[in-house]
Design a protein around this motif. Structure first.
Motif, PDB file in Angstrom:
ATOM      1  N   ASN A   1      -5.446  11.152   0.207  1.00  0.00           N
ATOM      2  CA  ASN A   1      -6.970  10.489   0.338  1.00  0.00           C
ATOM      3  C   ASN A   1      -6.630   9.068   1.240  1.00  0.00           C
ATOM      4  O   ASN A   1      -7.377   8.642   1.868  1.00  0.00           O
ATOM      5  N   TRP A   2      -5.495   8.370   0.669  1.00  0.00           N
ATOM      6  CA  TRP A   2      -5.260   6.906   1.167  1.00  0.00           C
ATOM      7  C   TRP A   2      -5.089   7.256   3.022  1.00  0.00           C
ATOM      8  O   TRP A   2      -5.334   6.335   3.688  1.00  0.00           O
ATOM      9  N   LEU A   3      -4.262   8.093   3.184  1.00  0.00           N
ATOM     10  CA  LEU A   3      -3.992   8.614   4.633  1.00  0.00           C
ATOM     11  C   LEU A   3      -5.185   9.053   5.434  1.00  0.00           C
ATOM     12  O   LEU A   3      -5.661   8.266   6.214  1.00  0.00           O
ATOM     13  N   ASN A   4      -5.949   9.676   4.658  1.00  0.00           N
ATOM     14  CA  ASN A   4      -7.365   9.994   5.195  1.00  0.00           C
ATOM     15  C   ASN A   4      -8.095   8.878   5.437  1.00  0.00           C
ATOM     16  O   ASN A   4      -8.935   8.754   6.543  1.00  0.00           O
ATOM     17  N   GLY A   5      -8.199   7.991   4.508  1.00  0.00           N
ATOM     18  CA  GLY A   5      -9.001   6.831   4.604  1.00  0.00           C
ATOM     19  C   GLY A   5      -8.620   5.749   5.695  1.00  0.00           C
ATOM     20  O   GLY A   5      -9.366   5.353   6.649  1.00  0.00           O
ATOM     21  N   LEU A   6      -7.081   5.869   6.180  1.00  0.00           N
ATOM     22  CA  LEU A   6      -6.772   4.990   7.139  1.00  0.00           C
ATOM     23  C   LEU A   6      -7.023   5.602   8.333  1.00  0.00           C
ATOM     24  O   LEU A   6      -7.441   4.896   9.420  1.00  0.00           O
ATOM     25  N   ARG A   7      -7.020   7.078   8.757  1.00  0.00           N
ATOM     26  CA  ARG A   7      -7.465   7.732   9.818  1.00  0.00           C
ATOM     27  C   ARG A   7      -8.924   7.741  10.043  1.00  0.00           C
ATOM     28  O   ARG A   7      -9.290   7.301  11.115  1.00  0.00           O
ATOM     29  N   ASP A   8      -9.694   7.705   9.155  1.00  0.00           N
ATOM     30  CA  ASP A   8     -11.184   7.493   9.107  1.00  0.00           C
ATOM     31  C   ASP A   8     -11.571   6.145   9.785  1.00  0.00           C
ATOM     32  O   ASP A   8     -12.462   6.007  10.505  1.00  0.00           O
TER      33      ASP A   8
ATOM     34  N   GLN B   1       1.099  -1.358  -0.013  1.00  0.00           N
ATOM     35  CA  GLN B   1      -0.048  -0.155   0.116  1.00  0.00           C
ATOM     36  C   GLN B   1       0.666   1.283  -0.102  1.00  0.00           C
ATOM     37  O   GLN B   1       0.594   2.276  -0.785  1.00  0.00           O
ATOM     38  N   VAL B   2       1.950   1.120   0.847  1.00  0.00           N
ATOM     39  CA  VAL B   2       2.678   2.421   0.738  1.00  0.00           C
ATOM     40  C   VAL B   2       3.317   2.737  -0.596  1.00  0.00           C
ATOM     41  O   VAL B   2       3.307   3.739  -1.166  1.00  0.00           O
ATOM     42  N   LEU B   3       3.820   1.709  -1.099  1.00  0.00           N
ATOM     43  CA  LEU B   3       4.505   1.882  -2.328  1.00  0.00           C
ATOM     44  C   LEU B   3       3.503   2.159  -3.569  1.00  0.00           C
ATOM     45  O   LEU B   3       3.736   2.890  -4.597  1.00  0.00           O
ATOM     46  N   GLU B   4       2.258   1.638  -3.518  1.00  0.00           N
ATOM     47  CA  GLU B   4       1.284   2.183  -4.411  1.00  0.00           C
ATOM     48  C   GLU B   4       0.688   3.328  -4.162  1.00  0.00           C
ATOM     49  O   GLU B   4       0.719   4.284  -5.168  1.00  0.00           O
ATOM     50  N   TYR B   5       0.738   3.733  -2.975  1.00  0.00           N
ATOM     51  CA  TYR B   5      -0.063   5.165  -2.858  1.00  0.00           C
ATOM     52  C   TYR B   5       1.177   6.329  -2.650  1.00  0.00           C
ATOM     53  O   TYR B   5       0.929   7.488  -2.961  1.00  0.00           O
TER      54      TYR B   5
ATOM     55  N   ASN C   1      -4.282  10.329  14.107  1.00  0.00           N
ATOM     56  CA  ASN C   1      -4.501  11.358  13.640  1.00  0.00           C
ATOM     57  C   ASN C   1      -3.266  12.284  13.668  1.00  0.00           C
ATOM     58  O   ASN C   1      -3.204  13.058  14.821  1.00  0.00           O
ATOM     59  N   ASP C   2      -2.187  12.224  12.986  1.00  0.00           N
ATOM     60  CA  ASP C   2      -0.992  13.018  13.386  1.00  0.00           C
ATOM     61  C   ASP C   2      -0.593  13.600  11.848  1.00  0.00           C
ATOM     62  O   ASP C   2      -0.683  12.819  10.875  1.00  0.00           O
ATOM     63  N   ASP C   3       0.440  14.458  11.699  1.00  0.00           N
ATOM     64  CA  ASP C   3       1.203  14.734  10.768  1.00  0.00           C
ATOM     65  C   ASP C   3       2.045  13.572  10.019  1.00  0.00           C
ATOM     66  O   ASP C   3       2.505  12.744  10.908  1.00  0.00           O
TER      67      ASP C   3
END
Length: 243
Positions: A217-224, A202-206, A230-232
């Motif tokens: 968007n991928w990070l926000n999905g993981l946060r949601d 996932q990291v390599l894809e996004y 929820n951090d920088d």
């Protein structure tokens, strides 16, 4: 073929200290400059202490310019800001230098690279081989993350103490390897993943070079989904390719 050194790093400002992002930016720049000029600082000792002293020495001149700019803008510092500034700003430190292994290149016609890294706190470097985790530094397991990581203070003149608390490592890379440098929230997610190979995928894809919005968007999905704190997040990706 990379024939010159490459330096990179991430520094994560501590939110409880004032101007932490600015200090993190300054610290990262100074570290990269020193790593380019003097690679032995990434092995610790006197060279690291000289770097630490140089970084701390640049904070007050930067702060003076910042204070003057605020005054010109009609936003002079408040009394409580002066109090916080006296305590200094804090950030983690992670810096890496990559050098081409020219001896290997001459002997085998295959490129190779050597790298050194220094870390204070919980920003992490991951070495991938065949897109699988081969090394994690300085945190190797999610249980090692804490709430009070070691930090580099903008007013910490005890450079010997900073050197003792900093960890150092080195390694080699071959074509197809990757180095990922990331701040603690994303690093903890990766190390906590039940399927670590999928997490790396996932990291390599996004986290490609072309689409920052997709990465956000991928990070926000993981946060949601509460998988990611929820951090920088900061991420640097270095891919090693053949001839």
């Amino acid at each position: 073929m990379l024939r010159e050194p490459l330096t990179a790093g991430v520094c994560d400002g501590a939110t409880e200290s004032v101007l932490a992002k600015d200090w993190a930016r300054l610290l990262s720049r100074v570290a990269a400059e020193h790593a380019m000029e003097q690679s032995e600082f990434l092995a610790g000792g006197t060279a690291f202490e000289e770097f630490a002293s140089s970084a701390v020495a640049q904070w007050d001149p930067w702060l003076k310019q910042y204070t003057q700019a605020r005054q010109v803008e009609g936003r002079p510092l408040k009394w409580y800001e002066h109090t916080k500034l006296a305590a200094g700003a804090y950030a983690t430190l992670l810096t890496v230098r990559v050098d081409p292994d020219l001896d290997q290149y001459r002997d085998t016609t295959e490129p190779g690279w050597r790298w050194r890294a220094a870390a204070l706190g919980d920003s992490c470097l991951f070495h991938l081989r065949n897109d699988r985790l081969a090394q994690a530094f300085p945190v190797a397991a999610v249980e090692e993350f804490g709430t009070t990581p070691d930090l580099f203070g903008s007013r910490n003149h005890d450079v010997a103490l900073l050197a003792r608390r900093t960890r150092f490592t080195e390694g080699t890379c071959q074509p197809g390897d990757r180095l990922l440098l990331m701040t603690d929230a994303l690093a903890a997610w990766l190390l906590a993943a039940q399927d670590q190979d999928d997490a790396v995928r996932q990291v390599l894809e996004y986290a490609g070079p072309d689409d920052l919005d997709e990465f956000k968007n991928w990070l926000n999905g993981l946060r949601d989904s509460r998988q990611l704190r929820n951090d920088d997040v900061a991420l640097v990706r270095i891919d090693f390719e053949g001839r």
